[in-house]
Scaffold this motif. Structure first.
Motif, PDB file in Angstrom:
ATOM      1  N   MET A   1       0.849  -1.164   0.000  1.00 50.23           N
ATOM      2  CA  MET A   1       0.000   0.000   0.000  1.00 50.23           C
ATOM      3  C   MET A   1       0.898   1.230   0.000  1.00 50.23           C
ATOM      4  SD  MET A   1      -2.819   1.230   2.858  1.00 50.23           S
ATOM      5  CE  MET A   1      -4.106   0.133   2.348  1.00 50.23           C
ATOM      6  N   SER A   2       0.588   2.162  -0.872  1.00 49.32           N
ATOM      7  CA  SER A   2       1.372   3.388  -0.926  1.00 49.32           C
ATOM      8  C   SER A   2       1.023   4.270   0.268  1.00 49.32           C
ATOM      9  CB  SER A   2       1.073   4.138  -2.228  1.00 49.32           C
ATOM     10  OG  SER A   2      -0.249   4.667  -2.191  1.00 49.32           O
ATOM     11  N   GLU A   3       1.902   5.208   0.545  1.00 46.12           N
ATOM     12  CA  GLU A   3       1.636   6.135   1.646  1.00 46.12           C
ATOM     13  C   GLU A   3       0.348   6.901   1.395  1.00 46.12           C
ATOM     14  OE1 GLU A   3       3.543  10.095   3.715  1.00 46.12           O
ATOM     15  OE2 GLU A   3       4.911   8.574   2.941  1.00 46.12           O
ATOM     16  N   GLU A   4       0.128   7.302   0.165  1.00 44.76           N
ATOM     17  CA  GLU A   4      -1.084   8.057  -0.161  1.00 44.76           C
ATOM     18  C   GLU A   4      -2.336   7.245   0.131  1.00 44.76           C
ATOM     19  OE1 GLU A   4       1.443   7.634  -2.461  1.00 44.76           O
ATOM     20  OE2 GLU A   4       2.380   9.571  -2.086  1.00 44.76           O
ATOM     21  N   ARG A   5      -2.328   5.974  -0.242  1.00 43.53           N
ATOM     22  CA  ARG A   5      -3.490   5.111   0.004  1.00 43.53           C
ATOM     23  C   ARG A   5      -3.690   4.890   1.500  1.00 43.53           C
ATOM     24  NH1 ARG A   5      -3.000  -0.210  -3.140  1.00 43.53           N
ATOM     25  NH2 ARG A   5      -4.885  -0.608  -1.966  1.00 43.53           N
ATOM     26  N   ALA A   6      -2.590   4.716   2.238  1.00 40.89           N
ATOM     27  CA  ALA A   6      -2.701   4.520   3.684  1.00 40.89           C
ATOM     28  C   ALA A   6      -3.296   5.755   4.343  1.00 40.89           C
ATOM     29  CB  ALA A   6      -1.335   4.191   4.277  1.00 40.89           C
ATOM     30  N   LEU A   7      -2.813   6.939   3.955  1.00 41.28           N
ATOM     31  CA  LEU A   7      -3.339   8.176   4.530  1.00 41.28           C
ATOM     32  C   LEU A   7      -4.803   8.385   4.147  1.00 41.28           C
ATOM     33  CD1 LEU A   7      -0.256  10.529   4.012  1.00 41.28           C
ATOM     34  CD2 LEU A   7      -1.027   9.441   6.138  1.00 41.28           C
ATOM     35  N   ALA A   8      -5.159   8.054   2.909  1.00 45.60           N
ATOM     36  CA  ALA A   8      -6.558   8.181   2.474  1.00 45.60           C
ATOM     37  C   ALA A   8      -7.457   7.245   3.284  1.00 45.60           C
ATOM     38  CB  ALA A   8      -6.678   7.881   0.983  1.00 45.60           C
ATOM     39  N   ALA A   9      -6.969   6.038   3.576  1.00 46.90           N
ATOM     40  CA  ALA A   9      -7.748   5.084   4.372  1.00 46.90           C
ATOM     41  C   ALA A   9      -7.943   5.609   5.796  1.00 46.90           C
ATOM     42  CB  ALA A   9      -7.065   3.717   4.390  1.00 46.90           C
ATOM     43  N   LEU A  10      -6.905   6.215   6.366  1.00 46.83           N
ATOM     44  CA  LEU A  10      -7.026   6.798   7.704  1.00 46.83           C
ATOM     45  C   LEU A  10      -8.044   7.939   7.709  1.00 46.83           C
ATOM     46  CD1 LEU A  10      -3.271   6.854   8.721  1.00 46.83           C
ATOM     47  CD2 LEU A  10      -5.071   5.494   9.810  1.00 46.83           C
ATOM     48  N   GLU A  11      -7.974   8.780   6.696  1.00 46.83           N
ATOM     49  CA  GLU A  11      -8.913   9.901   6.588  1.00 46.83           C
ATOM     50  C   GLU A  11     -10.337   9.386   6.429  1.00 46.83           C
ATOM     51  OE1 GLU A  11      -8.404  13.131   6.911  1.00 46.83           O
ATOM     52  OE2 GLU A  11      -6.226  13.071   7.041  1.00 46.83           O
ATOM     53  N   ALA A  12     -10.528   8.400   5.557  1.00 49.57           N
ATOM     54  CA  ALA A  12     -11.863   7.851   5.314  1.00 49.57           C
ATOM     55  C   ALA A  12     -12.451   7.232   6.579  1.00 49.57           C
ATOM     56  CB  ALA A  12     -11.812   6.803   4.194  1.00 49.57           C
ATOM     57  N   ALA A  13     -11.584   6.638   7.403  1.00 49.94           N
ATOM     58  CA  ALA A  13     -12.042   6.024   8.652  1.00 49.94           C
ATOM     59  C   ALA A  13     -12.172   7.052   9.777  1.00 49.94           C
ATOM     60  CB  ALA A  13     -11.068   4.917   9.069  1.00 49.94           C
ATOM     61  N   ARG A  14     -11.814   8.288   9.473  1.00 48.46           N
ATOM     62  CA  ARG A  14     -11.875   9.379  10.455  1.00 48.46           C
ATOM     63  C   ARG A  14     -11.078   9.056  11.719  1.00 48.46           C
ATOM     64  NH1 ARG A  14     -18.131  10.646   9.370  1.00 48.46           N
ATOM     65  NH2 ARG A  14     -17.801  11.832   7.487  1.00 48.46           N
ATOM     66  N   LEU A  15      -9.906   8.453  11.512  1.00 52.65           N
ATOM     67  CA  LEU A  15      -9.017   8.128  12.629  1.00 52.65           C
ATOM     68  C   LEU A  15      -8.044   9.269  12.864  1.00 52.65           C
ATOM     69  CD1 LEU A  15      -8.203   4.411  11.759  1.00 52.65           C
ATOM     70  CD2 LEU A  15      -9.687   5.248  13.582  1.00 52.65           C
ATOM     71  N   GLU A  16      -7.726   9.495  14.111  1.00 49.77           N
ATOM     72  CA  GLU A  16      -6.727  10.491  14.466  1.00 49.77           C
ATOM     73  C   GLU A  16      -5.353   9.845  14.298  1.00 49.77           C
ATOM     74  OE1 GLU A  16      -5.432  12.891  18.423  1.00 49.77           O
ATOM     75  OE2 GLU A  16      -7.577  12.608  18.070  1.00 49.77           O
ATOM     76  N   TYR A  17      -4.419  10.516  13.639  1.00 45.73           N
ATOM     77  CA  TYR A  17      -3.104   9.945  13.411  1.00 45.73           C
ATOM     78  C   TYR A  17      -2.064  11.048  13.270  1.00 45.73           C
ATOM     79  CZ  TYR A  17      -3.691  11.327   8.541  1.00 45.73           C
ATOM     80  OH  TYR A  17      -3.878  12.062   7.407  1.00 45.73           O
ATOM     81  N   ALA A  18      -0.809  10.644  13.352  1.00 45.11           N
ATOM     82  CA  ALA A  18       0.313  11.553  13.114  1.00 45.11           C
ATOM     83  C   ALA A  18       1.357  10.781  12.312  1.00 45.11           C
ATOM     84  CB  ALA A  18       0.908  12.026  14.431  1.00 45.11           C
ATOM     85  N   VAL A  19       1.906  11.412  11.313  1.00 47.76           N
ATOM     86  CA  VAL A  19       2.959  10.810  10.512  1.00 47.76           C
ATOM     87  C   VAL A  19       4.295  11.323  11.035  1.00 47.76           C
ATOM     88  CG1 VAL A  19       3.972  10.614   8.202  1.00 47.76           C
ATOM     89  CG2 VAL A  19       1.475  10.648   8.475  1.00 47.76           C
ATOM     90  N   THR A  20       5.199  10.408  11.353  1.00 49.90           N
ATOM     91  CA  THR A  20       6.536  10.799  11.788  1.00 49.90           C
ATOM     92  C   THR A  20       7.549  10.137  10.869  1.00 49.90           C
ATOM     93  OG1 THR A  20       6.666   8.957  13.349  1.00 49.90           O
ATOM     94  CG2 THR A  20       5.856  11.038  14.208  1.00 49.90           C
ATOM     95  N   ARG A  21       8.634  10.836  10.630  1.00 48.69           N
ATOM     96  CA  ARG A  21       9.701  10.295   9.784  1.00 48.69           C
ATOM     97  C   ARG A  21      11.025  10.455  10.517  1.00 48.69           C
ATOM     98  NH1 ARG A  21       5.861  11.895   6.398  1.00 48.69           N
ATOM     99  NH2 ARG A  21       5.558  10.924   4.394  1.00 48.69           N
ATOM    100  N   HIS A  22      11.869   9.429  10.401  1.00 48.72           N
ATOM    101  CA  HIS A  22      13.191   9.486  11.021  1.00 48.72           C
ATOM    102  C   HIS A  22      14.072   8.448  10.351  1.00 48.72           C
ATOM    103  CE1 HIS A  22      12.206   5.801  13.167  1.00 48.72           C
ATOM    104  NE2 HIS A  22      11.060   6.360  13.471  1.00 48.72           N
ATOM    105  N   GLY A  23      15.334   8.461  10.697  1.00 57.70           N
ATOM    106  CA  GLY A  23      16.285   7.495  10.132  1.00 57.70           C
ATOM    107  C   GLY A  23      16.118   6.121  10.765  1.00 57.70           C
ATOM    108  N   ARG A  24      17.035   5.231  10.413  1.00 59.26           N
ATOM    109  CA  ARG A  24      17.013   3.867  10.942  1.00 59.26           C
ATOM    110  C   ARG A  24      17.158   3.848  12.448  1.00 59.26           C
ATOM    111  NH1 ARG A  24      18.355  -0.658   7.146  1.00 59.26           N
ATOM    112  NH2 ARG A  24      18.352  -2.094   8.867  1.00 59.26           N
TER     113      ARG A  24
END
Length: 115
Positions: free
Chosen positions: A1-24
């Motif tokens: 699943m692409s990031e876009e599809r995952a985020l769209a699924a979260l939005e559609a489900a009206r779930l609260e979320y936060a995206v974080t990015r970091h190294g290994r």
């Protein structure tokens, strides 16, 4: 699943979320630290082998372990195991099945994999 599809699924489900990015990171504790959260706030994605070339993803809170008897009962099977990272496969069912134990699986499987 692409990031876009995952985020769209979260939005559609009206779930609260936060995206974080970091190294290994090398451990759950380190992952929690770089995210600024407690280990219990992280969801681990583990690959479990249900049968020959039959894998599924199990989502587990960061501070917990798989409850094997409960999972077997839920799935209606007598035996489950973690994939053997050293065993060669004729045709891996998913790219996640090729991950080393305790590693975060790749972003998505190459074939449908239940979660």
């Amino acid at each position: 699943m692409s990031e876009e599809r995952a985020l769209a699924a979260l939005e559609a489900a009206r779930l609260e979320y936060a995206v974080t990015r970091h190294g290994r990171v090398g451990s759950l504790q380190e992952a929690a630290q770089v995210r600024g959260v407690e280990p219990r706030d992280i969801v681990k994605t583990l690959v479990v082998r249900r049968g020959e070339e039959d894998y599924l993803f199990v989502l587990v809170p960061g501070d917990r372990e798989i409850a094997w008897p409960k999972l077997r009962s839920l799935l209606g099977v007598n035996r489950l195991s973690m994939p053997d990272a050293g065993r060669p496969r004729r045709r891996p069912a998913t790219s996640a099945a090729r991950s080393r134990p305790s590693a975060r699986p790749p972003p998505g499987p190459s074939s449908p994999t239940p979660a």
